[in-house]
Write a protein that holds these residues in place. Structure first.
Motif, short mmCIF file in Angstrom:
data_model
loop_
_atom_site.label_atom_id
_atom_site.label_comp_id
_atom_site.label_asym_id
_atom_site.label_seq_id
_atom_site.Cartn_x
_atom_site.Cartn_y
_atom_site.Cartn_z
N ILE A 174 0.85 -0.90 0.23
CA ILE A 174 -0.54 -0.21 -0.21
C ILE A 174 0.56 1.33 -0.03
N TYR A 175 1.93 1.68 0.77
CA TYR A 175 3.14 2.70 0.81
C TYR A 175 3.50 2.13 -0.31
N LEU A 176 3.86 1.33 -1.09
CA LEU A 176 4.63 1.92 -2.90
C LEU A 176 3.30 2.30 -3.99
N ALA A 177 1.98 1.91 -3.43
CA ALA A 177 1.23 2.14 -4.44
C ALA A 177 0.41 3.45 -4.38
N ASP A 178 0.47 4.13 -3.13
CA ASP A 178 0.32 5.19 -2.81
C ASP A 178 0.75 5.69 -0.97
N ASP A 179 1.69 6.46 -1.07
CA ASP A 179 2.25 6.16 0.48
C ASP A 179 0.78 7.56 1.14
N SER A 180 0.19 8.57 0.63
CA SER A 180 -0.75 9.09 0.70
C SER A 180 -1.38 8.47 2.19
N ILE A 181 -2.07 6.96 1.88
CA ILE A 181 -3.04 6.58 2.10
C ILE A 181 -2.53 6.19 4.11
N ASP A 182 -3.25 5.81 5.25
CA ASP A 182 -3.24 5.70 5.79
C ASP A 182 -3.47 4.25 6.01
N PHE A 183 -2.45 3.61 6.46
CA PHE A 183 -2.95 2.04 6.59
C PHE A 183 -3.74 1.56 7.53
N GLU A 184 -2.79 2.18 8.54
CA GLU A 184 -3.83 1.28 10.29
C GLU A 184 -4.90 1.64 10.25
N SER A 185 -5.79 2.93 9.43
CA SER A 185 -7.00 3.61 9.56
C SER A 185 -7.52 2.89 9.05
N ILE A 186 -7.33 2.37 7.60
CA ILE A 186 -7.25 1.37 6.53
C ILE A 186 -8.66 0.07 7.37
N MET A 187 -6.70 -1.09 8.45
CA MET A 187 -7.25 -2.48 8.83
C MET A 187 -8.32 -1.96 10.23
N ASN A 188 -8.06 -0.55 10.84
CA ASN A 188 -8.72 -1.30 11.89
C ASN A 188 -10.42 -0.60 11.74
N SER A 189 -10.72 -0.16 10.32
CA SER A 189 -12.03 0.32 9.76
C SER A 189 -13.08 -1.34 10.12
N LYS A 190 -14.01 -0.48 10.18
CA LYS A 190 -14.94 -2.40 10.06
C LYS A 190 -15.54 -3.25 8.51
N TRP A 191 -15.26 -1.95 6.97
CA TRP A 191 -15.53 -2.69 6.06
C TRP A 191 -13.88 -3.08 5.19
N ALA A 192 -12.92 -3.19 5.82
CA ALA A 192 -11.82 -3.59 5.35
C ALA A 192 -12.17 -5.39 5.54
N GLU A 193 -12.35 -6.06 7.13
CA GLU A 193 -12.74 -7.19 6.41
C GLU A 193 -13.20 -8.04 6.00
N ARG A 194 -14.49 -6.77 6.12
CA ARG A 194 -15.39 -7.45 4.58
C ARG A 194 -15.08 -7.64 3.10
N GLU A 195 -14.38 -6.65 2.83
CA GLU A 195 -13.61 -6.91 1.17
C GLU A 195 -12.54 -7.51 1.72
N LYS A 196 -11.65 -7.90 2.33
CA LYS A 196 -11.26 -9.04 2.73
C LYS A 196 -11.65 -10.66 2.33
N ARG A 197 -12.76 -10.67 3.12
CA ARG A 197 -13.64 -11.97 2.34
C ARG A 197 -13.85 -12.01 0.85
N ALA A 198 -14.95 -10.57 -0.04
CA ALA A 198 -15.19 -10.41 -0.89
C ALA A 198 -13.90 -10.72 -1.47
N PHE A 199 -12.70 -10.37 -1.40
CA PHE A 199 -11.46 -10.97 -2.62
C PHE A 199 -11.00 -12.30 -2.41
#
Length: 317
Positions: A174-199
């Motif tokens: 994620i850092y290599l793709a876009d270092d402006s994205i806050d990784f921790e905020s994504i992984m602490n979100s409720k939707w991240a797990e939902r997207e992981k299951r969908a993937f």
């Protein structure tokens, strides 16, 4: 030198008799004879050669040879070699050449090694060669049972196993793709797990390595973040431009569609693909770039060549 004879000599268990030579010395002399044996499993090294090989004195070597003959491991053929025709020719008994039928060597019942955990029959080289990997059969109670179940012998398992996910690798991607994205905020979100299951469901039938799964999930996650979950998405709709034509942004469906087309566009692919990169991998990188309105604007001319009509919002500069 006979490899069959040497293997045989290593596997023979020597007898220890009262008043006789110790077993390690007997094995050393037998190994020296085997090392000097020809394809007919006959050896005729001089006593001086055996003394030099084993570093024992002449008297000990001659005594051990007599004991090996008594044990039935070698036989004096009566033939003599050398310039003086005085060097004895010994036949090694029990050695099987690789062209012979597989057999096993049984030991004398009086052998005091029969009570050893290593007692029993010794597989010959021929038996090993019945297996493509030349691995000897291991007794069922041996602690080594199961050592042949290496990954190369197992059936092909699904690459998309449950433990493919790695936080550290995902953070780096994620850092290599876009270092402006806050990784921790994504992984602490409720939707991240939902997207992981969908993937995982989407890729259930595909066979990909862990690293490739992480690579594609990075693009999937970034795309989901930008198109569905980012707080900035509310501000992405823009007013019509002052030029009189309506500006627009690419939808998620358009991004993936045009990314596939651009990955196979000869001129575009020659400029932006990396050496050895597949179409799918290039398309994934293109999709991530097209999510940025400014970057999409830069590629607007190429997009029109693959079917886009209209005008994209943003500056091409």
């Amino acid at each position: 030198m006979s490899l069959d004879a040497t293997i045989w000599a290593w596997k023979v268990r020597q007898k220890q008799k009262k008043g006789g030579s110790i077993k390690p010395l007997k094995k050393l002399v037998l190994l020296s004879l085997s090392d000097r044996a020809g394809e007919d499993h006959c050896a005729y090294p001089s006593v001086a050669r055996l003394v030099e090989d084993t570093e024992m004195d002449r008297k000990t070597v001659l005594k051990i040879i007599d004991e090996l003959i008594e044990d039935g491991l070698i036989v004096d053929t009566g033939e003599r070699k050398g310039r003086t025709k005085q060097v004895k020719v010994y036949q090694l008994m029990g050695v099987n050449g690789r062209e012979t039928v597989p057999t096993t060597v049984l030991f004398d019942a009086g052998n005091d090694d029969l009570n050893s955990p290593n007692s029993g029959t010794v597989p010959t080289t021929e038996q090993f060669q019945q297996f493509h990997e030349r691995v000897p059969t291991i007794p069922l109670k041996s602690p080594n049972v199961g050592t042949r179940n290496l990954s190369k012998n197992l059936s092909l398992e699904s690459k998309n196993k449950k433990d493919w996910f790695c936080f550290k690798k995902l953070r780096e991607e994620i850092y290599l793709a876009d270092d402006s994205i806050d990784f921790e905020s994504i992984m602490n979100s409720k939707w991240a797990e939902r997207e992981k299951r969908a993937f995982e469901i989407y890729n259930a039938e595909k066979t990909m390595s862990d690293d490739l799964m992480i690579y594609h999930f990075t693009d999937w996650l970034i795309n989901a973040y930008r198109t569905k979950y980012s707080n900035n998405q509310n501000s992405t709709s823009e007013k019509p431009s002052s030029t009189g034509s309506k500006s627009q942004q690419l939808s998620e469906k358009q991004i993936h569609s045009f990314a596939q087309k651009l990955s196979q566009h000869p001129e575009f692919a020659s400029k932006f693909s990396e050496p050895g990169e597949s179409y799918d991998k290039l398309a994934a990188r293109i999709a991530v770039k097209l999510e940025d309105p400014a970057q999409a604007k830069k590629w607007e001319s190429y997009l029109k060549q693959v079917g886009f009509s209209g005008s994209l919002a943003g500056n091409a500069a």
